[in-house]
Design a protein around this motif. Sequence first.
Motif, short mmCIF file in Angstrom:
data_model
loop_
_atom_site.label_atom_id
_atom_site.label_comp_id
_atom_site.label_asym_id
_atom_site.label_seq_id
_atom_site.Cartn_x
_atom_site.Cartn_y
_atom_site.Cartn_z
N LEU A 619 -3.54 18.47 -3.69
CA LEU A 619 -3.21 17.25 -4.43
C LEU A 619 -3.69 16.04 -3.65
O LEU A 619 -3.92 16.11 -2.43
N ASN A 620 -3.85 14.92 -4.34
CA ASN A 620 -4.19 13.66 -3.69
C ASN A 620 -2.89 12.95 -3.34
O ASN A 620 -2.18 12.50 -4.24
N ASP A 621 -2.61 12.86 -2.06
CA ASP A 621 -1.38 12.20 -1.61
C ASP A 621 -1.45 10.71 -1.98
O ASP A 621 -2.47 10.07 -1.77
N ILE A 622 -0.37 10.18 -2.52
CA ILE A 622 -0.30 8.75 -2.86
C ILE A 622 0.58 8.06 -1.82
O ILE A 622 1.71 8.49 -1.59
N VAL A 623 0.06 7.00 -1.21
CA VAL A 623 0.76 6.41 -0.06
C VAL A 623 1.05 4.92 -0.22
O VAL A 623 1.46 4.26 0.73
N ASN A 624 0.84 4.38 -1.42
CA ASN A 624 1.08 2.94 -1.62
C ASN A 624 1.97 2.71 -2.83
O ASN A 624 1.87 3.41 -3.82
N GLY A 625 2.83 1.69 -2.70
CA GLY A 625 3.71 1.33 -3.81
C GLY A 625 5.14 1.82 -3.58
O GLY A 625 5.42 2.50 -2.60
N SER A 626 6.04 1.43 -4.48
CA SER A 626 7.45 1.79 -4.32
C SER A 626 8.15 1.70 -5.68
O SER A 626 7.53 1.35 -6.68
#
Length: 663
Positions: A619-626
């Motif tokens: 999977l493509n890890d998502i690391v921005n936002g909340s």
Amino acid sequence: MKCQLIAAAVAFAIGCHAIPTPATHALHEKRSVIPRLWERGSRIESDAILPVRIGLTQNNLDNGYEYLMDVSHPDSPNFGKHWTADEVHDIFAPAQDAVEAVRDWLISAGVKATEIVHSDNKGWLAMNIPTWQAEELFQTEYHEHIHSDSGAVKVGCDEYYLPDHIRPHVDYITPGVKLSATLKKSKTKRSSTPHHKPGPFKKLPGHFSHWVPPTAAGTLPADLQDCGRNITPTCLKALYQIPNATIKDSVNQLGLYESGDIYSQEDLNSFFADYAPYVPQGTHPLLDSIDGGQAPVDPGSEYNTGESDIDMDIAYSLIYPQTVTLYQVDDNIEAFTDGGFNTFLDALDGSYCTYTAYNITGNSPGVDAVYPDPADGGYKGPLQCGTYKPTRVISVSYGVSEYDAPLNYTRRQCNEFLKLGLQGHTFLWASGDYGVASFPGDDNDNGCLGDDSTIYNPSFPTCPYVTNVGATRLYDDQTVLDEESAMQANLGPGAELFSSAGGFANYFPVPDYQKSAVASYFEYHDPGLPYYTINADASNIGEGGGLYNRVGRGFPDVSANGAEFRAYNNQTLYHFYGTSLAAPIWGSIITLINEERTLIGKGPVGFINPTLYANAWALNDIVNGSNPGCGSAGFAAVKGWDPVTGLGTPSFPKLLALWLGLP
Ligand SMILES: *[C@@H]1O[C@H](CO)[C@@H](O)[C@H](O)[C@H]1NC(C)=O
Ligand SMILES: *[C@@H]1O[C@H](CO)[C@@H](O)[C@H](O)[C@H]1NC(C)=O
Ligand SMILES: *[C@@H]1O[C@H](CO)[C@@H](O)[C@H](O)[C@H]1NC(C)=O
Ligand SMILES: *[C@@H]1O[C@H](CO)[C@@H](O)[C@H](O)[C@H]1NC(C)=O
Ligand SMILES: *[C@@H]1O[C@H](CO)[C@@H](O)[C@H](O)[C@H]1NC(C)=O
């Protein structure tokens, strides 16, 4: 014999509960209050025939998780060896000695052996007997119960007794106490809004103001230059490297659940024409109508609010020529109040209609729709049980707060997802769109819990046996070559904090397959928010000022794009936002993967979570936002699993390689 019975009945009629129950009997079930909206009416006539169902204690439920892992964990030698429906029923059926013991008791007490039927799903003994006989057997008295809104009438009693040697074998008897007790909610208030929120998504009119394309866009083909502002099927295929679909087979139809919202063919046609011209005009799903569900409608219909349109737009544009099966659930009256998904599961698995677990048998009136529906224009047929075969993959973009249903109700339903997972079915569920809150108006104005509306409110199903899907987005100045962020947007009044729902369940503990992912989230990225540790009956939500349950099942599991999607509704082009978009993207991808497995003689992937958590590289890890909400910061998307975007978005080639490599 008969005289004795009448005497007993009279004694009951004058309310003499001091009447000694035989020493051999003990109280089995008692309720303290009649469920909300139900009122007790007159005593049932003693000769009236009652359909009595004795739910036998289920075996092996405690082993259910291991069984599911055995066929779903990539390291298991039995991966993919899904069970048949009969095997599932047999393993959870009560032991034969229990069946015999209860049957022997009934016969010795005067019930004719030929009257007693053992149900197909093994969980039940059924018989039609006069009320006087049931009252004698269970040492109780039966009354009518009338629903104050619908006028529906049910038979029930306040308490009943069973012989000591029978009690361990019996879970529940109907008619009986019937409704599970409502959860204690001392500190929180509940809204009167309908349970069932049609489709967590938001649509905005298109905007075409002057715009400078992102610098990187110049290197991309024309149809990919605008994906930061306008998501199309071409953008989705590029983001996740999804190939053009070519397969149509007889086993991999994609199932879509819809309820209270109905698609319009004209809207699908307009979408196909503009964004998926390879899908012929007029392409439409196969309708499996459940309890009065109907489709399609005219574009201008009040029932065409967008959810069904976008689900089908996404599904067809990604999987055509494969077909779509539409489960249109509930008549147009119940569709807005049925909070439970139970009528849907009843239609897919007949045994669920009478399944007993956690002291609940069958549907829960007051939470679930009741059929036949007495309302004007309501569905007049009986509740549909086992009418349709579930498709291998089912995507659902509807949800309610977990808190809206009693704990045991959700557990019983979760067991059903476990059973369907054992049979190789994959459920993808949109996580919700209001971050750590439920939708506005659910439980509180802001969708949160507690006196101050500050406690996070997870959306059901938080059941660990479905795959919960969050949403991601690109920003205007980005292209499909950029990494996505958590879906987060200010969509105007009431939806200022629109974002990928996530957090930790109150009703379900963290499952083993997720333990290390959640532990490492807390170890390396502790959100620093106050928390509580839920107790066994989930009655201490918010204890000590905590905002979330530290030991709950984390959600979502995965995510996919859920912003700026171009689609028609009522023949108008909008931008759609929400996890509603993300669930059918995953549903389509799993369908495409199942098709490839079918080609090489393999079965469906089934319950996918154990495979995904053990293979986060795919999977493509998502690391921005909340996902802020309820007056606090919420959670942040970070490296690794997080309660905003889960493990991340799909990489089709990696997922395909992963699942083609498994048995
Ligand atoms: C059902 O609930 C009652 C009390 O509500 C409890 O005494 C009984 O043990 C429960 N039955 C089962 C099988 O858990
Ligand atoms: C996929 O289909 C589109 C048209 O619908 C076409 O432009 C594109 O070249 C196709 N891609 C491949 C890899 O065949
Ligand atoms: C659909 O659009 C038509 C034409 O603009 C409009 O008259 C109608 O009210 C709309 N329907 C709904 C349910 O909004
Ligand atoms: C929930 O189910 C458990 C296990 O069957 C039972 O012991 C308990 O009494 C039930 N709770 C309610 C509120 O019915
Ligand atoms: C990260 O997310 C924030 C919103 O939280 C957004 O404003 C920003 O553009 C995002 N950055 C990138 C690189 O995507």
